[in-house]
Design an enzyme around this catalytic site. Structure first.
Site, PDB file in Angstrom:
ATOM      1  N   LYS A  22      76.698   8.107  39.273  1.00  0.00           N
ATOM      2  CA  LYS A  22      75.893   8.390  38.057  1.00  0.00           C
ATOM      3  C   LYS A  22      76.618   9.383  37.153  1.00  0.00           C
ATOM      4  O   LYS A  22      76.705   9.187  35.947  1.00  0.00           O
ATOM      5  CB  LYS A  22      74.532   8.967  38.447  1.00  0.00           C
ATOM      6  CG  LYS A  22      73.746   9.494  37.258  1.00  0.00           C
ATOM      7  CD  LYS A  22      72.457  10.151  37.658  1.00  0.00           C
ATOM      8  CE  LYS A  22      72.528  11.625  37.925  1.00  0.00           C
ATOM      9  NZ  LYS A  22      72.589  12.504  36.743  1.00  0.00           N
ATOM     10  N   ASN A  23      77.148  10.448  37.745  1.00  0.00           N
ATOM     11  CA  ASN A  23      77.726  11.507  36.924  1.00  0.00           C
ATOM     12  C   ASN A  23      79.071  11.137  36.306  1.00  0.00           C
ATOM     13  O   ASN A  23      79.597  11.888  35.484  1.00  0.00           O
ATOM     14  CB  ASN A  23      77.859  12.800  37.739  1.00  0.00           C
ATOM     15  CG  ASN A  23      76.520  13.489  37.912  1.00  0.00           C
ATOM     16  OD1 ASN A  23      75.509  13.028  37.384  1.00  0.00           O
ATOM     17  ND2 ASN A  23      76.506  14.591  38.653  1.00  0.00           N
ATOM     18  N   CYS A 126      66.892  18.358  34.210  1.00  0.00           N
ATOM     19  CA  CYS A 126      66.266  18.918  35.414  1.00  0.00           C
ATOM     20  C   CYS A 126      65.987  20.410  35.218  1.00  0.00           C
ATOM     21  O   CYS A 126      66.813  21.136  34.678  1.00  0.00           O
ATOM     22  CB  CYS A 126      67.208  18.777  36.608  1.00  0.00           C
ATOM     23  SG  CYS A 126      67.123  17.199  37.415  1.00  0.00           S
ATOM     24  N   ARG A 131      70.354  26.748  32.050  1.00  0.00           N
ATOM     25  CA  ARG A 131      71.288  25.752  31.530  1.00  0.00           C
ATOM     26  C   ARG A 131      71.584  25.907  30.033  1.00  0.00           C
ATOM     27  O   ARG A 131      71.199  25.076  29.207  1.00  0.00           O
ATOM     28  CB  ARG A 131      70.792  24.340  31.866  1.00  0.00           C
ATOM     29  CG  ARG A 131      70.551  24.180  33.341  1.00  0.00           C
ATOM     30  CD  ARG A 131      70.273  22.768  33.742  1.00  0.00           C
ATOM     31  NE  ARG A 131      71.487  22.023  34.052  1.00  0.00           N
ATOM     32  CZ  ARG A 131      71.507  20.783  34.536  1.00  0.00           C
ATOM     33  NH1 ARG A 131      70.391  20.158  34.755  1.00  0.00           N
ATOM     34  NH2 ARG A 131      72.631  20.175  34.807  1.00  0.00           N
ATOM     35  N   ASP A 316      74.852  19.633  43.953  1.00  0.00           N
ATOM     36  CA  ASP A 316      73.973  18.458  43.995  1.00  0.00           C
ATOM     37  C   ASP A 316      73.693  17.972  45.420  1.00  0.00           C
ATOM     38  O   ASP A 316      72.921  17.028  45.605  1.00  0.00           O
ATOM     39  CB  ASP A 316      74.584  17.309  43.172  1.00  0.00           C
ATOM     40  CG  ASP A 316      74.447  17.553  41.677  1.00  0.00           C
ATOM     41  OD1 ASP A 316      73.811  18.546  41.284  1.00  0.00           O
ATOM     42  OD2 ASP A 316      74.983  16.744  40.895  1.00  0.00           O
ATOM     43  N   ARG A 408      66.017   8.469  38.819  1.00  0.00           N
ATOM     44  CA  ARG A 408      67.049   8.883  37.862  1.00  0.00           C
ATOM     45  C   ARG A 408      68.435   8.791  38.485  1.00  0.00           C
ATOM     46  O   ARG A 408      69.426   8.622  37.765  1.00  0.00           O
ATOM     47  CB  ARG A 408      66.814  10.338  37.425  1.00  0.00           C
ATOM     48  CG  ARG A 408      65.627  10.521  36.510  1.00  0.00           C
ATOM     49  CD  ARG A 408      65.623  11.940  35.980  1.00  0.00           C
ATOM     50  NE  ARG A 408      66.938  12.318  35.559  1.00  0.00           N
ATOM     51  CZ  ARG A 408      67.461  13.538  35.663  1.00  0.00           C
ATOM     52  NH1 ARG A 408      66.755  14.520  36.154  1.00  0.00           N
ATOM     53  NH2 ARG A 408      68.692  13.784  35.269  1.00  0.00           N
TER      54      ARG A 408
END
Ligand code: UD1
Length: 431
Positions: A22-23, A126, A131, A316, A408
């Protein structure tokens, strides 16, 4: 809202194909904004974040076409999708779209580099810390962009184009490195980025950009040198396997015991994770096309985890390994160094009987003999998965609510876990 029901204590055996990361997929899709030609991406996972980004890119004028689903009969492999930004029709990324996913903020780099202007809403994503976006602003400033904040939007301008420059990140940021690398690819002259993030997903994007005609060297190191070019062209690129999904399924089998083969997984993408796994008493064997993970010993040994930028232990995977530690025979310590508020899963794990105390950025986990199933609430994407892992290692039924977080980032989760013997199912509800 959907929920996931898990009956714990099944031993896991079988094969799981690891999806495209995904990333890596998200920045690669965003890179399609850099050229008027087609970018074909292979091995794209079917994930909510990918679908959200498709609609965000459409808003800027990117056409996408699903070329095939690359099904192998089991329907567990990724899609091939063509993205084409022949004409950018809109340089504004509105709040309604950007708030759904933080990474969509990254369109700022390509839009600015190609169009000389970008107006992008401040991001959501998230809730795992504050952030900020200071590093994006500073690094784009270094490339000569003028940046203002107006009514919740970042307005970035470089009417005469971006200028190659030197910038040393004061702190490693994956997103800001992606953005600066994309922007610098179309800048005038050479850019040197020091203290760049070294995550494999950065290297995957850099390699794709080079196939599109960019001139990036130092890939995989913390010093990237980018010679700007006047335009980029189309190419075909295959997304690398997801190291977070790999580590997550490895933690599942470490929790339950059993023997699984993670097809397409690569040990080089998560060396520290595999080292921690080995200390827990789990066996890891690398094969030419994947990783075999097994635990036959009935005892899980305690673990020591400290998250850090790549090649460190990924933040993660912190929540998933904390779940594993809850059943260890002894005391584990887990230190989070990337995000300041990434222990929200602790409270939910405690509901299953885990014994965890948090002191600042460190969690002390005293392993217990038994977790017992309970209703729990997913709080963010990776934390949700820690609840699934705990549920797999608990007696009785665990009910995970707010599973939209899982959707997600974990492709076909129930299908993949069911295929290796987990007792897991989704209950769909319409509200
Ligand atoms: C990416 C990953 C996310 C992962 C994170 C860290 C994607 C889509 N997301 O997120 O899954 O958890 O890397 O590996 O790839 N920071 C600042 N100022 C900034 C930007 C970041 O202070 O302008 C801080 C953040 O608050 C955090 C640290 O830098 O403390 C690292 O964040 P960053 O690497 O930027 O994370 P993301 O790119 O958002």
């Amino acid at each position: 809202m959907d929920k996931i029901l898990i009956q714990g204590n099944s031993v896991l055996n079988g094969i799981i194909p690891i999806s495209g990361a995904k990333n890596a997929t998200l920045p690669l899709m965003i890179a399609s904004l850099l050229t008027h030609e087609s970018l074909i991406l292979e091995n794209i996972p079917r994930l909510a974040d990918v679908f959200v980004l498709q609609s965000i890119l459409s808003n800027h004028g990117v056409d996408y076409h699903v070329m095939d689903n690359q099904t192998d009969g089991s329907n567990l492999t990724g899609r091939r999708v063509k993205f084409c930004a022949a004409k950018i029709v809109n340089t504004i990324a509105p709040y309604e779209l950007v708030r759904k996913m933080r990474a969509s903020f990254w369109v700022i780099g390509p839009l600015l580099a190609r169009m000389g202007v970008a107006t992008v809403s401040l991001p959501g994503g998230c809730a795992i810390g504050t952030r900020p976006i200071d590093l994006f602003v500073e690094s784009l400033n270094a490339l000569g962009a003028k940046i203002d904040i107006d009514s919740g939007y970042i307005v970035a301008k470089a009417p005469k184009g971006l200028q190659g420059s030197y910038y040393c990140f004061p702190k490693v940021s994956v997103g800001a490195t992606h953005v600066m690398m994309m922007a610098a690819s179309l800048a005038n002259g050479e850019t040197i980025i020091e203290n760049a993030a070294r995550e494999p997903e950065i290297s995957d994007l850099a390699e794709c950009l080079n196939k599109m005609g960019a001139k990036i060297t130092g890939i995989g190191t913390s010093k990237l040198i980018i010679k700007g070019v006047s335009s980029l062209h189309g190419t075909t690129h295959t997304v690398l396997p997801d190291r977070i999904e790999t580590g997550t399924f490895a933690a599942c089998v470490a929790m339950t015991g059993g023997d699984i083969f993670l097809k397409n997984a690569r040990s080089s993408l998560l060396k520290q994770v595999l080292d921690v796994l080995a200390t827990s008493g789990t066996c890891i064997q690398e094969d030419s096309d994947g990783l075999r993970i097994s635990r036959t010993d009935s005892i899980i040994q305690p673990i020591l985890v400290k998250t850090g930028p790549f090649p460190g232990f990924p933040t993660d995977l912190q929540a998933q390994f904390m779940a594993l530690a809850t059943r260890a025979d002894g005391v584990s310590h887990i230190k989070e160094t990337i995000f300041e508020n990434r222990f929200m899963h602790v409270q939910e794990l405690t509901r299953l009987g885990a014994n965890i105390s948090v002191n600042g950025q460190t969690a002390r986990v005293i392993g217990v003999n038994n977790l017992s199933g309970a209703p729990v609430m997913a709080t963010d994407l990776r934390a949700s998965m820690s609840l699934v892992i705990a549920g797999l290692g608990a007696s009785g039924e665990t009910e995970v609510h707010r599973v939209y977080h899982l959707d997600r980032g974990f492709e076909l989760l129930e299908e993949k876990l069911s295929a290796i013997g987990a007792n897991i199912r989704r209950v769909r509800t319409s509200t």
